[in-house]
Scaffold this motif. Structure first.
Motif, mmCIF file in Angstrom:
data_model
loop_
_atom_site.group_PDB
_atom_site.id
_atom_site.type_symbol
_atom_site.label_atom_id
_atom_site.label_comp_id
_atom_site.label_asym_id
_atom_site.label_seq_id
_atom_site.Cartn_x
_atom_site.Cartn_y
_atom_site.Cartn_z
ATOM 1 N N PRO A 115 -17.445 -4.852 12.885
ATOM 2 C CA PRO A 115 -18.134 -5.731 13.836
ATOM 3 C C PRO A 115 -19.630 -5.882 13.556
ATOM 4 C CG PRO A 115 -16.884 -4.005 14.983
ATOM 5 C CD PRO A 115 -16.695 -3.773 13.534
ATOM 6 N N LEU A 116 -20.297 -4.785 13.220
ATOM 7 C CA LEU A 116 -21.751 -4.861 13.075
ATOM 8 C C LEU A 116 -22.172 -5.532 11.772
ATOM 9 C CD1 LEU A 116 -23.015 -1.539 14.707
ATOM 10 C CD2 LEU A 116 -22.531 -3.765 15.749
ATOM 11 N N ALA A 117 -21.202 -5.815 10.880
ATOM 12 C CA ALA A 117 -21.505 -6.603 9.682
ATOM 13 C C ALA A 117 -21.404 -8.104 9.993
ATOM 14 C CB ALA A 117 -20.560 -6.228 8.539
ATOM 15 N N ASN A 118 -20.967 -8.429 11.200
ATOM 16 C CA ASN A 118 -20.918 -9.830 11.660
ATOM 17 C C ASN A 118 -21.698 -9.890 12.970
ATOM 18 O OD1 ASN A 118 -20.235 -12.506 12.059
ATOM 19 N ND2 ASN A 118 -18.097 -12.097 12.634
ATOM 20 N N TYR A 119 -22.905 -9.340 12.913
ATOM 21 C CA TYR A 119 -23.662 -9.040 14.126
ATOM 22 C C TYR A 119 -23.923 -10.259 15.021
ATOM 23 C CZ TYR A 119 -27.056 -6.694 17.084
ATOM 24 O OH TYR A 119 -27.698 -6.156 18.162
ATOM 25 N N ASP A 120 -24.484 -11.318 14.447
ATOM 26 C CA ASP A 120 -24.903 -12.448 15.288
ATOM 27 C C ASP A 120 -23.717 -13.151 15.934
ATOM 28 O OD1 ASP A 120 -27.478 -11.817 14.663
ATOM 29 O OD2 ASP A 120 -27.730 -13.393 13.156
ATOM 30 N N ASN A 121 -22.657 -13.374 15.146
ATOM 31 C CA ASN A 121 -21.478 -14.037 15.719
ATOM 32 C C ASN A 121 -20.824 -13.165 16.780
ATOM 33 O OD1 ASN A 121 -21.887 -16.192 14.027
ATOM 34 N ND2 ASN A 121 -20.265 -15.644 12.577
ATOM 35 N N LEU A 122 -20.775 -11.859 16.512
ATOM 36 C CA LEU A 122 -20.183 -10.938 17.489
ATOM 37 C C LEU A 122 -20.962 -10.966 18.801
ATOM 38 C CD1 LEU A 122 -18.240 -8.589 18.294
ATOM 39 C CD2 LEU A 122 -20.034 -7.041 17.503
ATOM 40 N N LEU A 123 -22.280 -10.824 18.690
ATOM 41 C CA LEU A 123 -23.094 -10.776 19.921
ATOM 42 C C LEU A 123 -22.998 -12.063 20.716
ATOM 43 C CD1 LEU A 123 -25.341 -8.584 21.038
ATOM 44 C CD2 LEU A 123 -23.882 -8.038 19.120
ATOM 45 N N LYS A 124 -22.940 -13.180 20.005
ATOM 46 C CA LYS A 124 -22.802 -14.445 20.724
ATOM 47 C C LYS A 124 -21.453 -14.488 21.445
ATOM 48 C CE LYS A 124 -24.016 -19.169 20.645
ATOM 49 N NZ LYS A 124 -24.195 -20.415 19.873
ATOM 50 N N ILE A 165 -17.848 -1.424 21.285
ATOM 51 C CA ILE A 165 -17.956 -1.870 19.896
ATOM 52 C C ILE A 165 -17.780 -0.654 18.997
ATOM 53 C CG2 ILE A 165 -19.480 -2.926 18.182
ATOM 54 C CD1 ILE A 165 -20.959 -4.290 20.524
ATOM 55 N N SER A 166 -16.882 -0.757 18.038
ATOM 56 C CA SER A 166 -16.642 0.359 17.124
ATOM 57 C C SER A 166 -17.238 0.041 15.757
ATOM 58 C CB SER A 166 -15.133 0.584 17.001
ATOM 59 O OG SER A 166 -14.863 1.599 16.063
ATOM 60 N N THR A 167 -17.944 1.009 15.196
ATOM 61 C CA THR A 167 -18.520 0.790 13.863
ATOM 62 C C THR A 167 -18.278 1.983 12.952
ATOM 63 O OG1 THR A 167 -20.551 0.360 12.601
ATOM 64 C CG2 THR A 167 -20.808 1.619 14.630
ATOM 65 N N SER A 168 -18.174 1.672 11.655
ATOM 66 C CA SER A 168 -17.999 2.734 10.671
ATOM 67 C C SER A 168 -19.333 3.428 10.380
ATOM 68 C CB SER A 168 -17.406 2.154 9.398
ATOM 69 O OG SER A 168 -18.249 1.134 8.905
ATOM 70 N N GLY A 169 -20.438 2.895 10.950
ATOM 71 C CA GLY A 169 -21.708 3.614 10.818
ATOM 72 C C GLY A 169 -22.847 2.827 10.207
ATOM 73 N N LEU A 170 -23.007 1.560 10.581
ATOM 74 C CA LEU A 170 -24.113 0.752 10.040
ATOM 75 C C LEU A 170 -25.388 1.064 10.834
ATOM 76 C CD1 LEU A 170 -21.682 -0.565 8.704
ATOM 77 C CD2 LEU A 170 -22.657 -2.784 9.181
ATOM 78 N N ALA A 171 -26.135 2.042 10.337
ATOM 79 C CA ALA A 171 -27.257 2.591 11.104
ATOM 80 C C ALA A 171 -28.278 1.542 11.576
ATOM 81 C CB ALA A 171 -27.926 3.712 10.319
ATOM 82 N N PRO A 172 -28.774 0.645 10.703
ATOM 83 C CA PRO A 172 -29.786 -0.305 11.194
ATOM 84 C C PRO A 172 -29.263 -1.199 12.311
ATOM 85 C CG PRO A 172 -29.598 -0.385 8.782
ATOM 86 C CD PRO A 172 -28.481 0.469 9.279
ATOM 87 N N GLN A 173 -27.989 -1.623 12.200
ATOM 88 C CA GLN A 173 -27.424 -2.499 13.235
ATOM 89 C C GLN A 173 -27.178 -1.745 14.534
ATOM 90 O OE1 GLN A 173 -26.759 -2.696 10.054
ATOM 91 N NE2 GLN A 173 -26.291 -4.771 9.412
ATOM 92 N N ILE A 174 -26.942 -0.442 14.447
ATOM 93 C CA ILE A 174 -26.792 0.361 15.669
ATOM 94 C C ILE A 174 -28.120 0.356 16.436
ATOM 95 C CG2 ILE A 174 -26.485 2.728 16.536
ATOM 96 C CD1 ILE A 174 -24.431 3.126 14.249
#
Ligand code: SAH
Ligand code: SF4
Length: 365
Positions: A177-186, A206-215
């Motif tokens: 999810p956090l690799a598709n941040y803008d579309n997800l948030l919208k 929201i579940s993430t494998s660990g994208l630290a900057p997007q967290i």
């Protein structure tokens, strides 16, 4: 390509309708058709003037998801395989809050939605990443998973049909999810809005494998989403073996980003830990896992691994699962061992799509 109308916020619609010289109340009429009424065509929007419907049809797409297959029965976990406009396939899974153990229908449900077609992160145990990443989902393709399941439910006979079924969302389907941040948030803003999906932010995980900057970025968003971290290893050694993302954002960095999230949102983090036999189920993982959970005020969800066809990994036997869970609890951590639902219908992410695509590929043309 025309933007889809379910990728628009109310404000965007209002601005668009203003340019068409429409009265202010029109935007609300449109969202009423799209969300509570789940319209599938412009013609259905009978209280809009015909010229306006034509104008909207010229300006926006109105895509719906096509159901390819559904697995599972009404009172248990149900898995939906959808076809998108470009032919790609994605999955959503509807999970009852209380499985109907005594034959009663459960009225509270969680929907697990996908955010990408495939996944680029290639975790070794996961079916979603097996055939790589194809593309990001657009906001309306995320929103429409919820609407399409509600639409499907409303078409079923029985008392449950009259009411909405989805009260919780987990962003744990296919994709990171956090690799598709803008579309997800919208999409989540539309699903959260009272004029849209009406699902409370605290009911969205929201579940993430660990994208630290997007967290960290998500921590700065005003909406109070819950966050689940797919940890699956409490040391870099274990995580590096099974999750390539750990090489980019090692545990130190991930933990610091989670701490930032925790400080901003307080007690909104869950650590997900799949138990895989011989990989991460040894008791030496318990101490570092407990330390991390305590530092983040997080609870731990232990999930016995779901076997994926073609992959060598297996779940540990029940005694090992239970020993791991009680060792964590003994260290004062809130841990639950999930008796996972939907094992029999390939509920782990990406598995139904993989099977169907392989079947289609093998079928004579
Ligand atoms: N990409 C995000 C969200 C999708 S995966 C993430 O990794 O968090 C959702 C969850 O399913 C993750 O915790 C993932 O590790 C887990 N998962 C993947 N394959 C699984 C399997 N075969 N058995 C059990 N859980 C699995
Ligand atoms: Fe992608 Fe999540 Fe699967 Fe890893 S676990 S491959 S990040 S979907």
């Amino acid at each position: 390509m025309k933007p889809d109308i379910k990728s628009q916020t109310l404000e965007e619609l209002q601005a668009q309708l203003k340019t068409l010289n429409q009265p202010a109340y029109r935007a609300r009429q449109v969202t009423e058709w799209l969300y509570p009424l789940r319209a599938v065509s412009w013609e259905a929007m009978t209280n809009l003037p015909r010229v306006l419907r034509e104008k909207l049809a010229e300006t926006f797409g109105l895509e719906t998801l096509e159901l390819v297959t559904k697995q599972g029965s009404r009172d248990t976990t149900q898995k939906f395989l959808w076809r998108l406009a470009d032919g790609s396939m994605i999955e959503s899974v509807l999970i009852p809050a209380n499985p109907a153990l005594y034959g009663e229908a459960s009225d509270r449900h969680t929907l697990c939605v996908s955010t990408q077609v495939g996944c680029a992160y290639g975790c070794r145990f996961c079916a979603s990443g097996l055939e790589g990443w194809k593309r990001n989902l657009l906001p309306h393709e995320i929103v429409e998973q919820v609407i399409a399941v509600e639409r499907w439910n409303a078409e079923q006979p029985g008392p449950m049909s009259a009411e909405r079924v989805i009260n919780n969302l987990v962003i744990m389907g296919m994709g990171e999810p956090l690799a598709n941040y803008d579309n997800l948030l919208k999409a989540l803003k539309i699903l959260n809005a009272p004029w849209g999906g009406g699902i409370g932010a605290r009911k969205i995980t929201i579940s993430t494998s660990g994208l630290a900057p997007q967290i960290r970025k998500l921590a700065d968003d005003p909406l109070q989403f819950r966050l689940a971290i797919s940890l699956h290893g409490a040391t870099d050694e274990v995580r590096n073996r099974i999750m390539p993302v750990n090489k980019k954002y090692p545990l130190r960095e991930l933990a610091a980003a989670c701490e930032y999230y925790q400080e901003k949102k307080s007690r909104m983090i869950t650590l997900e830990y799949i138990l895989i036999a011989g990989v991460n189920d040894a008791l030496d993982q318990v101490k570092p896992l407990a330390e991390l959970a305590k530092r983040l005020y997080a609870k731990v969800n232990l999930i016995p691994y779901n076997k994926v066809e073609d992959l060598p990994w297996e779940r540990p036997v029940e005694e090992v699962q239970e020993a791991f869970a009680s060792a964590l609890t003994n260290r004062g951590v809130t841990a639950t061992l999930r008796r996972e639902k939907g094992h029999d219908i390939d509920a782990a992410c990406g598995q139904l799509r993989l099977k169907t695509e392989r079947k289609l590929a093998a079928a004579p043309v």
